[in-house]
Design an enzyme around this catalytic site. Structure first.
Site, PDB file in Angstrom:
ATOM      1  N   ASP A 123       0.849  -1.190   0.000  1.00 31.28           N
ATOM      2  CA  ASP A 123       0.000   0.000   0.000  1.00 31.28           C
ATOM      3  C   ASP A 123       0.885   1.241   0.000  1.00 31.28           C
ATOM      4  O   ASP A 123       2.118   1.126  -0.048  1.00 31.28           O
ATOM      5  CB  ASP A 123      -0.926   0.003   1.235  1.00 31.28           C
ATOM      6  CG  ASP A 123      -0.158   0.194   2.541  1.00 31.28           C
ATOM      7  OD1 ASP A 123       1.086   0.283   2.515  1.00 31.28           O
ATOM      8  OD2 ASP A 123      -0.812   0.261   3.597  1.00 31.28           O
ATOM      9  N   ASP A 139       1.401   4.713   2.321  1.00 36.17           N
ATOM     10  CA  ASP A 139       1.007   5.327   3.592  1.00 36.17           C
ATOM     11  C   ASP A 139       1.429   6.796   3.628  1.00 36.17           C
ATOM     12  O   ASP A 139       2.570   7.124   3.316  1.00 36.17           O
ATOM     13  CB  ASP A 139       1.708   4.605   4.765  1.00 36.17           C
ATOM     14  CG  ASP A 139       1.521   3.095   4.708  1.00 36.17           C
ATOM     15  OD1 ASP A 139       0.416   2.631   4.979  1.00 36.17           O
ATOM     16  OD2 ASP A 139       2.503   2.388   4.381  1.00 36.17           O
ATOM     17  N   ASP A 182      -3.311   4.533   2.653  1.00 37.29           N
ATOM     18  CA  ASP A 182      -3.670   4.888   4.031  1.00 37.29           C
ATOM     19  C   ASP A 182      -3.315   6.350   4.264  1.00 37.29           C
ATOM     20  O   ASP A 182      -2.183   6.760   4.007  1.00 37.29           O
ATOM     21  CB  ASP A 182      -2.876   4.042   5.047  1.00 37.29           C
ATOM     22  CG  ASP A 182      -3.565   2.712   5.339  1.00 37.29           C
ATOM     23  OD1 ASP A 182      -4.627   2.462   4.742  1.00 37.29           O
ATOM     24  OD2 ASP A 182      -3.027   1.947   6.150  1.00 37.29           O
TER      25      ASP A 182
HETATM   26  N1  DCT Z   1       2.456  -0.407  11.721  1.00 39.42           N
HETATM   27  C1  DCT Z   1       2.733  -0.924  12.991  1.00 39.42           C
HETATM   28  N2  DCT Z   1       1.981  -1.924  13.491  1.00 39.42           N
HETATM   29  C2  DCT Z   1       0.969  -2.443  12.761  1.00 39.42           C
HETATM   30  C3  DCT Z   1       0.675  -1.937  11.493  1.00 39.42           C
HETATM   31  C4  DCT Z   1       1.451  -0.913  10.975  1.00 39.42           C
HETATM   32  O1  DCT Z   1       3.644  -0.465  13.654  1.00 39.42           O
HETATM   33  N3  DCT Z   1       0.247  -3.435  13.285  1.00 39.42           N
HETATM   34  C5  DCT Z   1       3.276   0.698  11.191  1.00 39.42           C
HETATM   35  C6  DCT Z   1       4.578   0.233  10.685  1.00 39.42           C
HETATM   36  C7  DCT Z   1       4.543   0.450   9.213  1.00 39.42           C
HETATM   37  C8  DCT Z   1       3.395   1.403   8.989  1.00 39.42           C
HETATM   38  O2  DCT Z   1       2.585   1.329  10.144  1.00 39.42           O
HETATM   39  C9  DCT Z   1       2.620   1.087   7.746  1.00 39.42           C
HETATM   40  O3  DCT Z   1       2.084  -0.227   7.806  1.00 39.42           O
HETATM   41  P1  DCT Z   1       2.117  -1.184   6.560  1.00 39.42           P
HETATM   42  O4  DCT Z   1       1.729  -0.453   5.326  1.00 39.42           O
HETATM   43  O5  DCT Z   1       1.311  -2.387   6.903  1.00 39.42           O
HETATM   44  O6  DCT Z   1       3.639  -1.644   6.516  1.00 39.42           O
HETATM   45  P2  DCT Z   1       4.787  -1.315   5.483  1.00 39.42           P
HETATM   46  O7  DCT Z   1       6.049  -1.477   6.224  1.00 39.42           O
HETATM   47  O8  DCT Z   1       4.538  -0.030   4.808  1.00 39.42           O
HETATM   48  O9  DCT Z   1       4.676  -2.525   4.473  1.00 39.42           O
HETATM   49  P3  DCT Z   1       4.261  -2.490   2.927  1.00 39.42           P
HETATM   50  O10 DCT Z   1       5.483  -2.045   2.216  1.00 39.42           O
HETATM   51  O11 DCT Z   1       3.894  -3.884   2.581  1.00 39.42           O
HETATM   52  O12 DCT Z   1       3.125  -1.552   2.790  1.00 39.42           O
HETATM   53 MG    MG Z   2       2.784   0.333   3.684  1.00 41.43          MG
END
Ligand code: DCT
Ligand code: MG
Length: 401
Positions: free
Chosen positions: A232, A234, A325
């Site tokens: 995604d 963010d 997000d």
């Molecule tokens: N986060 C966290 N705990 C969670 C969910 C998310 O600390 N349960 C934080 C860490 C990363 C950030 O929010 C964004 O989450 P993701 O998009 O799920 O992670 P990402 O590292 O950006 O992974 P991806 O590259 O797959 O989006």
């Molecule tokens: Mg992410």
């Protein structure tokens, strides 16, 4: 290294001869030149973990077992495998034999067994049978639907469902998120590229600037840590003027909606109030900002720098769905939100564990509370938060724990 001359002198209790004293001095400097095997700190937030490391052949295997433990709602086991994998990611070399694991922290018995099998046989039977199991494959496919968590996926698996389309064929009652999840399943399971993330950034900037001037929009998550792809995109949005960010989200969403850029959105309101909530740590530290889970409609050719022809799409519809997000944070919490939204998930978890267990503090994406001093510790930057926690600053690109 022959040190019989030294042990002999010591055994005889004789003082060292001049030339032996010299030899000892040379040995001392040699030890400095060749320091003992790498020491690895035990909390992931004390270590530098680059994106590319030397042990994917081991960490991929351990992470399959971690994922499977999550599917079985065994959090302890899952975290144990993730911690083991994370230690191997921080090593500056390939693990070639069991000797390389000496003195490493966080390696539980089970992980060591798996690693040993891979080092000796090239694969682990447990990992391979997990990978091929009907349950693992079905859970992976079903939780891969946006809006579907482990609990629903498990219930459906027990009812005999295996693939996302089974949800439709068997007429399951789906909420709006899950309906969108099934509808855009293929797109949402296709990695989002950095180019696409940048294109989405431009759209979000345009939307935010249209409704509030001077807002600051930052790309978070994996892309901030240097990843080339993600599941995604963010974003964290704030404004230097505390309070100016209030009410921003609905306006941004309206603007996006009017432009036909949103396929789905669900907003949760900011529910964090320091005075009311106190230092209590919410179980998931991220769910209390004004936050929007959305699916954007990204037109072909919109990614990249203005070129209308893009060879990465030769067929299919003229757009793709992308999970986005959006989070809005008041400026006073911006440093904490930045740290909390950069990840990785394990790095965040370890930061909170370090704060609690080693410092008697409570860290969230909103604030840092010092239980001994019974007060909040303010911070204007991530560096200041690391300093409050007594940790060496780790830049985002080395938080890939
Ligand atoms: N986060 C966290 N705990 C969670 C969910 C998310 O600390 N349960 C934080 C860490 C990363 C950030 O929010 C964004 O989450 P993701 O998009 O799920 O992670 P990402 O590292 O950006 O992974 P991806 O590259 O797959 O989006
Ligand atoms: Mg992410």
């Amino acid at each position: 290294l022959d040190i019989s001359w030294l042990t002999e002198s010591m055994a005889e209790g004789k003082p060292l001869a001049i030339q032996d004293r010299h030899r000892l001095k040379v040995m001392g400097s040699l030890t400095l030149i060749n320091p003992p095997a790498t020491t690895v700190k035990s909390y992931a937030c004390q270590r530098r973990t680059p994106l590319k490391h030397h042990n994917t052949f081991l960490t991929d295997a351990l992470e399959i077992l971690a994922e499977n433990a999550e599917f079985n709602e065994n959090e302890g086991r899952s975290v144990a495998f993730r911690r083991s994998a994370s230690v191997l990611k921080a090593l500056p070399h390939v693990v070639r034999g069991m000797d390389d694991l000496k003195n490493l922290p966080c390696l539980g018995e089970h992980s060591v067994r798996v690693i040993k099998e891979i080092l000796e046989d090239g694969t682990s039977s447990e990992v391979e049978s997990t990978r091929q199991s009907e349950q693992y494959q079905a859970m992976k496919a079903l939780t891969g639907v946006f809006g579907v968590g482990v609990k629903s996926a498990d219930r459906w698996f027990r009812e005999g469902l295996r693939r996302p389309l089974d949800l439709i064929h068997t007429g399951q009652k789906l909420n709006l998120a899950q309906q969108a999840g099934v509808q855009y399943y293929n797109d949402l399971n296709r990695p989002v590229t950095k180019r696409e993330a940048v294109a989405i950034s431009h759209i979000v900037e345009k939307a935010v600037n249209a409704v509030l001037s001077g807002a600051i929009i930052t790309l978070m998550g994996g892309f901030r840590r240097g990843k080339e792809v993600g599941h995604d995109v963010d974003f964290l949005i704030t404004h230097l003027e505390e309070g100016a960010e209030e009410g921003l989200m609905p306006k941004v969403l309206n603007w996006l909606e009017e432009q036909g850029l949103l396929l789905y959105q669900k907003t949760t309101r900011n529910s964090y109030l320091e005075s009311k909530d106190g230092p209590a740590r919410p179980p998931h530290n991220l769910d209390r900002f004004e936050r929007c889970f959305s699916i954007f409609k990204l037109e072909k050719g919109k990614e990249g720098s203005g070129t209308s022809l893009n060879t990465s799409y030769d067929s299919g519809p003229s757009w793709r769905a992308v999970r986005v997000d959006l989070v809005v944070s008041p400026f006073s919490q911006f440093a904490f939100a930045t740290l909390g939204w950069t990840g990785s998930k394990l790095f965040e978890r370890e930061l909170r564990r370090w704060a609690g267990q080693e410092k008697g503090m409570s860290l969230s994406s909103h604030a840092l509370y010092d239980s001994k001093q019974q007060r909040y510790l303010r911070a204007n930057s991530e560096e200041e938060i690391f300093a409050h926690l007594g940790l060496e600053y780790i830049p985002p690109s080395e938080r890939n724990a």
